[in-house]
Design an enzyme around this catalytic site. Sequence first.
Site, mmCIF file in Angstrom:
data_model
loop_
_atom_site.group_PDB
_atom_site.id
_atom_site.type_symbol
_atom_site.label_atom_id
_atom_site.label_comp_id
_atom_site.label_asym_id
_atom_site.label_seq_id
_atom_site.Cartn_x
_atom_site.Cartn_y
_atom_site.Cartn_z
ATOM 1 N N HIS A 157 1.210 -1.524 0.095
ATOM 2 C CA HIS A 157 0.354 0.066 -0.086
ATOM 3 C C HIS A 157 0.452 1.013 0.036
ATOM 4 C CE1 HIS A 157 -2.753 -3.272 0.927
ATOM 5 N NE2 HIS A 157 -2.067 -2.742 1.833
ATOM 6 N N GLU A 168 -1.657 0.738 7.804
ATOM 7 C CA GLU A 168 -0.737 -0.655 7.161
ATOM 8 C C GLU A 168 -0.042 -0.248 6.511
ATOM 9 O OE1 GLU A 168 -1.199 -4.260 4.295
ATOM 10 O OE2 GLU A 168 -3.211 -3.590 4.743
ATOM 11 N N HIS A 186 2.947 -6.989 4.519
ATOM 12 C CA HIS A 186 1.047 -6.740 4.278
ATOM 13 C C HIS A 186 1.417 -7.180 6.504
ATOM 14 C CE1 HIS A 186 0.041 -5.800 0.072
ATOM 15 N NE2 HIS A 186 1.139 -6.420 0.383
ATOM 16 N N GLU A 191 1.664 -11.938 5.871
ATOM 17 C CA GLU A 191 0.932 -11.099 6.942
ATOM 18 C C GLU A 191 1.804 -11.191 7.805
ATOM 19 O OE1 GLU A 191 -1.604 -9.017 5.987
ATOM 20 O OE2 GLU A 191 -2.022 -9.567 3.871
#
Length: 328
Positions: free
Chosen positions: A116, A153, A209, A291
């Site tokens: 992101h 995040e 992430h 993650e």
Amino acid sequence: MSYTGPEFPPPQPERRPGRSRRAPVVVAGALVSGALLGWLAYTAVGAFGGGPDARPDRTGAAAVTHSSAPASHSPAAHSSASPSPSSSVDDGKGTDAGTPASGPLRGRVVVIDPGHNPGNARHTAEINRQVDIGTGHKECDTTGTETDDGYPEASFTLDLAHRLRTLLQQQGATVELTHDTGTRAWGPCVDERARIGNEAHADAAISLHADGSAPGNRGFHVILPAAVHAGAADTRPIAAASRRLGASIAGSFVRVTGEPPANYLGGGTGLVTRGDLGGLNLSTVPKVFIECGNMRDAADAARLTSGSWRQQAAEGISEGIVAFLRES
């Protein structure tokens, strides 16, 4: 990073109202993977009782070695990640490390993809543009999730990327980030993120992430590319190497951080295989996603917002990458 977008299926009904989440994924590998072995060994010695700050703080990371910016943006002076919510601990700030140090990874290239971008929410038209991921079309990028206290995040991934870069450079690796603070107003798109790794001829690439699943769902998982062959995507040549990379990272991550494998997918292995992620589908170099925990779970959020725990996370990921490259 769980919400509707290019890397994620539609939200599930049992997830937190008002925030869409990732759909169930395909479980990868046998239960004898490196991640499970690491988890069992760690559990045996009771290491998970140490908490997020059990290990001492360490020095933060340097500025980006390489970055990519759209034609309309000139790369700005490289700067550190967004400040840590835990300002009393190491926040990952540092200066440009310049030429990689001599070390066992001299001549090896690693591409780090911080998931992101903090500016994505201000550029909805751009990130909603459809791009080809081989198996179909999805949005260019998405905004990411956040903790209940509002820690994004995108800030987490940039901070972690800086820390990881410094550790790998200390091993002699050449490290490239797909983007960094001040170099991109938004994005890059998921297809460009893959292309940056491909054009760098990376020996290993990793996308960082944190998940946005329901409270009570906790733990980390590493996402491996499925053997996809459709359109511009062909992961068959990299699937086996990516699996070795992912298993190496999962095993070291659980050992160094004390974060357990996810209890809500992956069958306790910490490994998941997916064929719907553009960043993996379009890669021609060994690549995985990680993650690091679930931002919507209080226990995981306490770790993810801790600078000292993020340093442990960087160490765990770095050790997995180093082990993979030294065996490759």
